[in-house]
Motif scaffolding. Structure first.
Motif, PDB file in Angstrom:
ATOM      1  N   ASP A 134       0.826  -1.208   0.000  1.00 55.34           N
ATOM      2  CA  ASP A 134       0.000   0.000   0.000  1.00 55.34           C
ATOM      3  C   ASP A 134       0.861   1.259   0.000  1.00 55.34           C
ATOM      4  O   ASP A 134       0.430   2.303  -0.485  1.00 55.34           O
ATOM      5  CB  ASP A 134      -0.929   0.004   1.220  1.00 55.34           C
ATOM      6  N   ASP A 135       2.077   1.142   0.551  1.00 55.13           N
ATOM      7  CA  ASP A 135       2.981   2.305   0.562  1.00 55.13           C
ATOM      8  C   ASP A 135       3.367   2.696  -0.867  1.00 55.13           C
ATOM      9  O   ASP A 135       3.331   3.867  -1.238  1.00 55.13           O
ATOM     10  CB  ASP A 135       4.226   2.013   1.421  1.00 55.13           C
ATOM     11  N   CYS A 136       3.696   1.690  -1.677  1.00 59.48           N
ATOM     12  CA  CYS A 136       4.040   1.953  -3.084  1.00 59.48           C
ATOM     13  C   CYS A 136       2.794   2.404  -3.856  1.00 59.48           C
ATOM     14  O   CYS A 136       2.855   3.320  -4.686  1.00 59.48           O
ATOM     15  CB  CYS A 136       4.603   0.699  -3.761  1.00 59.48           C
ATOM     16  N   ALA A 137       1.669   1.757  -3.564  1.00 58.81           N
ATOM     17  CA  ALA A 137       0.423   2.106  -4.250  1.00 58.81           C
ATOM     18  C   ALA A 137       0.077   3.574  -4.016  1.00 58.81           C
ATOM     19  O   ALA A 137      -0.337   4.279  -4.951  1.00 58.81           O
ATOM     20  CB  ALA A 137      -0.713   1.201  -3.781  1.00 58.81           C
ATOM     21  N   ALA A 138       0.278   4.051  -2.796  1.00 59.60           N
ATOM     22  CA  ALA A 138      -0.066   5.438  -2.467  1.00 59.60           C
ATOM     23  C   ALA A 138       0.791   6.418  -3.268  1.00 59.60           C
ATOM     24  O   ALA A 138       0.291   7.418  -3.792  1.00 59.60           O
ATOM     25  CB  ALA A 138       0.109   5.679  -0.972  1.00 59.60           C
ATOM     26  N   LEU A 139       2.072   6.121  -3.401  1.00 54.35           N
ATOM     27  CA  LEU A 139       2.965   6.999  -4.175  1.00 54.35           C
ATOM     28  C   LEU A 139       2.577   7.005  -5.657  1.00 54.35           C
ATOM     29  O   LEU A 139       2.519   8.044  -6.299  1.00 54.35           O
ATOM     30  CB  LEU A 139       4.413   6.524  -4.047  1.00 54.35           C
ATOM     31  N   LEU A 140       2.314   5.816  -6.178  1.00 59.13           N
ATOM     32  CA  LEU A 140       1.958   5.704  -7.593  1.00 59.13           C
ATOM     33  C   LEU A 140       0.604   6.367  -7.865  1.00 59.13           C
ATOM     34  O   LEU A 140       0.384   6.940  -8.935  1.00 59.13           O
ATOM     35  CB  LEU A 140       1.946   4.231  -8.018  1.00 59.13           C
ATOM     36  N   GLN A 141      -0.270   6.294  -6.870  1.00 61.41           N
ATOM     37  CA  GLN A 141      -1.586   6.930  -6.997  1.00 61.41           C
ATOM     38  C   GLN A 141      -1.447   8.449  -7.111  1.00 61.41           C
ATOM     39  O   GLN A 141      -2.179   9.091  -7.867  1.00 61.41           O
ATOM     40  CB  GLN A 141      -2.440   6.558  -5.773  1.00 61.41           C
ATOM     41  N   GLU A 142      -0.473   9.011  -6.385  1.00 57.43           N
ATOM     42  CA  GLU A 142      -0.228  10.462  -6.473  1.00 57.43           C
ATOM     43  C   GLU A 142       0.078  10.858  -7.914  1.00 57.43           C
ATOM     44  O   GLU A 142      -0.433  11.839  -8.431  1.00 57.43           O
ATOM     45  CB  GLU A 142       0.976  10.849  -5.608  1.00 57.43           C
ATOM     46  N   THR A 143       0.950  10.055  -8.537  1.00 55.76           N
ATOM     47  CA  THR A 143       1.290  10.341  -9.937  1.00 55.76           C
ATOM     48  C   THR A 143       0.075  10.143 -10.837  1.00 55.76           C
ATOM     49  O   THR A 143      -0.195  10.972 -11.717  1.00 55.76           O
ATOM     50  CB  THR A 143       2.456   9.440 -10.405  1.00 55.76           C
ATOM     51  N   LEU A 144      -0.668   9.075 -10.591  1.00 60.44           N
ATOM     52  CA  LEU A 144      -1.870   8.812 -11.403  1.00 60.44           C
ATOM     53  C   LEU A 144      -2.808  10.010 -11.365  1.00 60.44           C
ATOM     54  O   LEU A 144      -3.344  10.423 -12.408  1.00 60.44           O
ATOM     55  CB  LEU A 144      -2.562   7.537 -10.897  1.00 60.44           C
ATOM     56  N   GLU A 145      -2.985  10.596 -10.184  1.00 65.37           N
ATOM     57  CA  GLU A 145      -3.876  11.763 -10.058  1.00 65.37           C
ATOM     58  C   GLU A 145      -3.331  12.944 -10.857  1.00 65.37           C
ATOM     59  O   GLU A 145      -4.089  13.698 -11.469  1.00 65.37           O
ATOM     60  CB  GLU A 145      -4.049  12.156  -8.585  1.00 65.37           C
ATOM     61  N   GLU A 146      -2.009  13.117 -10.840  1.00 63.93           N
ATOM     62  CA  GLU A 146      -1.413  14.227 -11.607  1.00 63.93           C
ATOM     63  C   GLU A 146      -1.623  14.026 -13.104  1.00 63.93           C
ATOM     64  O   GLU A 146      -1.883  14.977 -13.836  1.00 63.93           O
ATOM     65  CB  GLU A 146       0.087  14.326 -11.303  1.00 63.93           C
ATOM     66  N   GLU A 147      -1.497  12.780 -13.560  1.00 61.05           N
ATOM     67  CA  GLU A 147      -1.691  12.502 -14.994  1.00 61.05           C
ATOM     68  C   GLU A 147      -3.145  12.766 -15.397  1.00 61.05           C
ATOM     69  O   GLU A 147      -3.418  13.331 -16.457  1.00 61.05           O
ATOM     70  CB  GLU A 147      -1.332  11.055 -15.350  1.00 61.05           C
ATOM     71  N   LYS A 148      -4.064  12.355 -14.526  1.00 57.09           N
ATOM     72  CA  LYS A 148      -5.480  12.582 -14.822  1.00 57.09           C
ATOM     73  C   LYS A 148      -5.790  14.074 -14.862  1.00 57.09           C
ATOM     74  O   LYS A 148      -6.534  14.541 -15.724  1.00 57.09           O
ATOM     75  CB  LYS A 148      -6.360  11.902 -13.762  1.00 57.09           C
ATOM     76  N   ALA A 149      -5.200  14.821 -13.918  1.00 57.97           N
ATOM     77  CA  ALA A 149      -5.431  16.264 -13.873  1.00 57.97           C
ATOM     78  C   ALA A 149      -4.847  16.937 -15.115  1.00 57.97           C
ATOM     79  O   ALA A 149      -5.460  17.848 -15.686  1.00 57.97           O
ATOM     80  CB  ALA A 149      -4.813  16.851 -12.608  1.00 57.97           C
ATOM     81  N   ALA A 150      -3.674  16.460 -15.550  1.00 59.82           N
ATOM     82  CA  ALA A 150      -3.041  17.037 -16.742  1.00 59.82           C
ATOM     83  C   ALA A 150      -3.916  16.775 -17.966  1.00 59.82           C
ATOM     84  O   ALA A 150      -4.132  17.662 -18.807  1.00 59.82           O
ATOM     85  CB  ALA A 150      -1.653  16.432 -16.950  1.00 59.82           C
ATOM     86  N   ASP A 151      -4.465  15.576 -18.057  1.00 61.03           N
ATOM     87  CA  ASP A 151      -5.334  15.227 -19.178  1.00 61.03           C
ATOM     88  C   ASP A 151      -6.589  16.098 -19.184  1.00 61.03           C
ATOM     89  O   ASP A 151      -7.004  16.601 -20.220  1.00 61.03           O
ATOM     90  CB  ASP A 151      -5.706  13.738 -19.076  1.00 61.03           C
ATOM     91  N   LYS A 152      -7.152  16.289 -18.009  1.00 57.75           N
ATOM     92  CA  LYS A 152      -8.370  17.090 -17.879  1.00 57.75           C
ATOM     93  C   LYS A 152      -8.112  18.535 -18.304  1.00 57.75           C
ATOM     94  O   LYS A 152      -8.923  19.151 -18.995  1.00 57.75           O
ATOM     95  CB  LYS A 152      -8.829  17.043 -16.413  1.00 57.75           C
ATOM     96  N   LYS A 153      -6.971  19.068 -17.883  1.00 60.06           N
ATOM     97  CA  LYS A 153      -6.605  20.440 -18.237  1.00 60.06           C
ATOM     98  C   LYS A 153      -6.480  20.590 -19.756  1.00 60.06           C
ATOM     99  O   LYS A 153      -6.899  21.579 -20.334  1.00 60.06           O
ATOM    100  CB  LYS A 153      -5.276  20.804 -17.573  1.00 60.06           C
ATOM    101  N   LEU A 154      -5.867  19.575 -20.383  1.00 59.25           N
ATOM    102  CA  LEU A 154      -5.691  19.623 -21.837  1.00 59.25           C
ATOM    103  C   LEU A 154      -7.041  19.553 -22.548  1.00 59.25           C
ATOM    104  O   LEU A 154      -7.263  20.257 -23.539  1.00 59.25           O
ATOM    105  CB  LEU A 154      -4.780  18.473 -22.299  1.00 59.25           C
ATOM    106  N   THR A 155      -7.932  18.717 -22.049  1.00 58.05           N
ATOM    107  CA  THR A 155      -9.275  18.605 -22.637  1.00 58.05           C
ATOM    108  C   THR A 155      -9.978  19.962 -22.581  1.00 58.05           C
ATOM    109  O   THR A 155     -10.568  20.417 -23.567  1.00 58.05           O
ATOM    110  CB  THR A 155     -10.126  17.571 -21.859  1.00 58.05           C
ATOM    111  N   GLN A 156      -9.889  20.595 -21.430  1.00 53.94           N
ATOM    112  CA  GLN A 156     -10.523  21.893 -21.215  1.00 53.94           C
ATOM    113  C   GLN A 156      -9.930  22.950 -22.138  1.00 53.94           C
ATOM    114  O   GLN A 156     -10.658  23.707 -22.779  1.00 53.94           O
ATOM    115  CB  GLN A 156     -10.304  22.286 -19.744  1.00 53.94           C
ATOM    116  N   LEU A 157      -8.614  22.966 -22.204  1.00 53.37           N
ATOM    117  CA  LEU A 157      -7.911  23.953 -23.028  1.00 53.37           C
ATOM    118  C   LEU A 157      -8.275  23.771 -24.504  1.00 53.37           C
ATOM    119  O   LEU A 157      -8.503  24.752 -25.222  1.00 53.37           O
ATOM    120  CB  LEU A 157      -6.399  23.792 -22.814  1.00 53.37           C
ATOM    121  N   ALA A 158      -8.345  22.524 -24.936  1.00 49.41           N
ATOM    122  CA  ALA A 158      -8.702  22.239 -26.335  1.00 49.41           C
ATOM    123  C   ALA A 158     -10.113  22.744 -26.624  1.00 49.41           C
ATOM    124  O   ALA A 158     -10.353  23.402 -27.640  1.00 49.41           O
ATOM    125  CB  ALA A 158      -8.603  20.739 -26.608  1.00 49.41           C
TER     126      ALA A 158
END
Ligand code: FE2
Ligand code: FE2
Length: 167
Positions: A134-158
């Motif tokens: 779960d310790d590794c999962a939590a760190l990887l989840q942080e990155t996953l959230e950043e990737e999702k947020a980046a994708d969302k921002k790009l969708t909005q900008l487009a």
């Protein structure tokens, strides 16, 4: 990884393999984002890509931490998928005959990168949990959230700007 050797025998092997794959991918993204930032014409796109570059650099460090937590050396293995996605991004950027259309192409290409990362990190989080890490999962989840947020921002900008200008 030899073509004929079976190096992936269990979920832990698979987890490590994909960790090495995404480690390569993140480092390639760090190498390629500056070109996209330079070629972007929209200030908002430039700024969005720049802030994701800084985020990506931190994601590389986060992966090193996950390697360390598993007591394995941080190693990158070739990831033909990200090479293909980034190669296509470079092609479309150089072939675009105008700022507006280049921005639209680049935004879509950047989203392809995010979608690849979301798929990879999604699996890595699930596998880490299955492996009782779960310790590794939590760190990887942080990155996953950043990737999702980046994708969302790009969708909005487009939708708000880039595609309207390109049309
Ligand atoms: Fe990333
Ligand atoms: Fe990303």
């Amino acid at each position: 990884m030899g073509l004929f050797s079976k190096d992936i025998q269990n979920l832990n092997d698979l987890f490590v393999h994909q960790l090495q794959d995404i480690f390569y991918a993140e480092k390639e993204i760090v190498k390629n984002l500056p070109m996209m930032i330079e070629k972007a014409s929209s200030p908002e796109l430039k700024q969005g890509l720049s802030s994701h570059l800084r985020e990506t650099e931190a994601q590389v460090e986060r992966l090193k931490q996950v390697f360390e937590m598993n007591e394995i050396k941080a190693k990158a293995i070739d990831c033909p998928a990200i090479d293909g996605i980034l190669g296509e991004a470079k092609d479309v950027v150089s072939e675009a005959g105008g700022d507006e259309i280049r921005d639209a192409a680049m935004t879509a290409a950047a989203q392809a990168v995010e979608h690849y990362e979301i798929a990879r990190y999604g699996a890595l989080v699930a596998w880490a949990q299955m492996l009782g890490r779960d310790d590794c999962a939590a760190l990887l989840q942080e990155t996953l959230e950043e990737e999702k947020a980046a994708d969302k921002k790009l969708t909005q900008l487009a939708a708000d700007q880039i595609n309207l200008r390109a049309a």
